[in-house]
Design a protein around this motif. Structure first.
Motif, PDB file in Angstrom:
ATOM      1  N   ASN A  65       8.893 -11.289 -34.003  1.00 32.21           N
ATOM      2  CA  ASN A  65       7.799 -12.002 -34.039  1.00 32.21           C
ATOM      3  C   ASN A  65       7.062 -12.444 -35.321  1.00 32.21           C
ATOM      4  OD1 ASN A  65       9.265 -13.194 -31.747  1.00 32.21           O
ATOM      5  ND2 ASN A  65       8.081 -11.505 -30.358  1.00 32.21           N
ATOM      6  N   ARG A  66       7.605 -12.848 -36.276  1.00 35.48           N
ATOM      7  CA  ARG A  66       6.312 -12.632 -37.037  1.00 35.48           C
ATOM      8  C   ARG A  66       6.283 -11.146 -38.400  1.00 35.48           C
ATOM      9  NH1 ARG A  66       2.745 -17.231 -37.678  1.00 35.48           N
ATOM     10  NH2 ARG A  66       2.824 -16.751 -35.150  1.00 35.48           N
ATOM     11  N   LYS A  67       6.185  -9.888 -37.428  1.00 41.59           N
ATOM     12  CA  LYS A  67       5.937  -8.471 -37.305  1.00 41.59           C
ATOM     13  C   LYS A  67       6.552  -8.057 -38.335  1.00 41.59           C
ATOM     14  CE  LYS A  67       2.506  -5.166 -35.566  1.00 41.59           C
ATOM     15  NZ  LYS A  67       1.777  -5.141 -33.740  1.00 41.59           N
ATOM     16  N   ASP A 114       4.738  -0.078 -36.660  1.00 38.55           N
ATOM     17  CA  ASP A 114       3.942  -1.152 -37.085  1.00 38.55           C
ATOM     18  C   ASP A 114       4.038  -0.699 -38.853  1.00 38.55           C
ATOM     19  OD1 ASP A 114       1.321   0.032 -36.766  1.00 38.55           O
ATOM     20  OD2 ASP A 114       1.611  -0.833 -35.129  1.00 38.55           O
ATOM     21  N   ASN A 115       3.504  -1.711 -39.188  1.00 45.68           N
ATOM     22  CA  ASN A 115       2.526  -1.761 -40.570  1.00 45.68           C
ATOM     23  C   ASN A 115       1.375  -0.571 -40.336  1.00 45.68           C
ATOM     24  OD1 ASN A 115       4.026  -3.674 -41.768  1.00 45.68           O
ATOM     25  ND2 ASN A 115       2.949  -5.202 -41.511  1.00 45.68           N
ATOM     26  N   GLN A 116       0.527  -0.699 -40.047  1.00 39.89           N
ATOM     27  CA  GLN A 116      -0.319  -0.257 -39.738  1.00 39.89           C
ATOM     28  C   GLN A 116      -0.267   1.160 -39.395  1.00 39.89           C
ATOM     29  OE1 GLN A 116      -4.114  -1.123 -36.625  1.00 39.89           O
ATOM     30  NE2 GLN A 116      -5.090   0.907 -37.544  1.00 39.89           N
ATOM     31  N   GLU A 117       0.630   1.753 -38.794  1.00 43.60           N
ATOM     32  CA  GLU A 117       1.159   3.443 -38.733  1.00 43.60           C
ATOM     33  C   GLU A 117       1.648   3.595 -39.593  1.00 43.60           C
ATOM     34  OE1 GLU A 117       2.330   3.138 -33.509  1.00 43.60           O
ATOM     35  OE2 GLU A 117       3.415   2.253 -35.411  1.00 43.60           O
ATOM     36  N   VAL A 118       2.547   2.670 -40.896  1.00 46.17           N
ATOM     37  CA  VAL A 118       2.909   3.568 -41.608  1.00 46.17           C
ATOM     38  C   VAL A 118       2.335   3.582 -42.543  1.00 46.17           C
ATOM     39  CG1 VAL A 118       5.053   2.500 -43.364  1.00 46.17           C
ATOM     40  CG2 VAL A 118       5.747   1.729 -40.480  1.00 46.17           C
ATOM     41  N   CYS A 119       0.795   3.046 -42.885  1.00 39.98           N
ATOM     42  CA  CYS A 119       0.145   2.969 -43.850  1.00 39.98           C
ATOM     43  C   CYS A 119      -0.361   4.122 -43.599  1.00 39.98           C
ATOM     44  CB  CYS A 119      -0.814   2.007 -43.726  1.00 39.98           C
ATOM     45  SG  CYS A 119       0.509   0.685 -44.740  1.00 39.98           S
ATOM     46  N   LEU A 120      -0.711   4.533 -42.348  1.00 36.58           N
ATOM     47  CA  LEU A 120      -1.494   5.263 -42.250  1.00 36.58           C
ATOM     48  C   LEU A 120      -0.732   6.736 -42.482  1.00 36.58           C
ATOM     49  CD1 LEU A 120      -3.462   4.333 -38.670  1.00 36.58           C
ATOM     50  CD2 LEU A 120      -4.197   5.179 -40.890  1.00 36.58           C
ATOM     51  N   MET A 121       0.863   7.134 -42.021  1.00 36.16           N
ATOM     52  CA  MET A 121       1.202   7.841 -41.757  1.00 36.16           C
ATOM     53  C   MET A 121       1.978   8.166 -43.667  1.00 36.16           C
ATOM     54  SD  MET A 121       4.593   7.976 -39.425  1.00 36.16           S
ATOM     55  CE  MET A 121       5.363   9.707 -40.302  1.00 36.16           C
ATOM     56  N   LEU A 122       1.664   7.225 -44.117  1.00 36.81           N
ATOM     57  CA  LEU A 122       1.985   7.743 -45.722  1.00 36.81           C
ATOM     58  C   LEU A 122       0.552   7.888 -46.836  1.00 36.81           C
ATOM     59  CD1 LEU A 122       5.219   5.044 -47.320  1.00 36.81           C
ATOM     60  CD2 LEU A 122       5.451   7.185 -45.375  1.00 36.81           C
TER      61      LEU A 122
END
Length: 102
Positions: free
Chosen positions: A73-75, A43-51
């Protein structure tokens, strides 16, 4: 305690309808199960943390087409392999070619 009596034929009809719905649900989910088993989705949070980026930067990556995503579902969800490819490529952001400014 309230007791409700129904005819056996009505009960059997309801049971058959429930079995049909269960079969339809199982058949539908079988179609999508391989997609999720083959690939890990983030999800968004995991990608932001990875990058190591902000949510706004991630939005810019999506807008510029640097990081493919799927919406459910809008995510937003991202394939782990796509994020890793971006990391291997040296994260081609912050270049004038991509419209980013250092």
């Amino acid at each position: 305690m309230e007791v409700i009596a129904i005819q056996k034929s009505v009960l059997e009809g309801l049971t058959n309808e429930l079995k049909t719905l269960l079969e339809l649900t199982e058949n539908t989910t079988k179609k999508y199960t391989p997609i999720f088993k083959e690939e890990k989705w983030l999800d968004n949070q995991e990608v932001c943390l990875m990058l190591g980026i902000t949510k706004r930067s991630l939005q810019t990556y999506k807008d510029k087409g640097l990081l493919p995503y799927s919406k459910l579902n809008r995510k937003n969800y991202f394939k782990l392999s796509d994020v890793q490819a971006l990391l291997r490529a040296g994260q081609p952001y912050n270049t004038n070619d991509n419209g980013f400014i250092d």
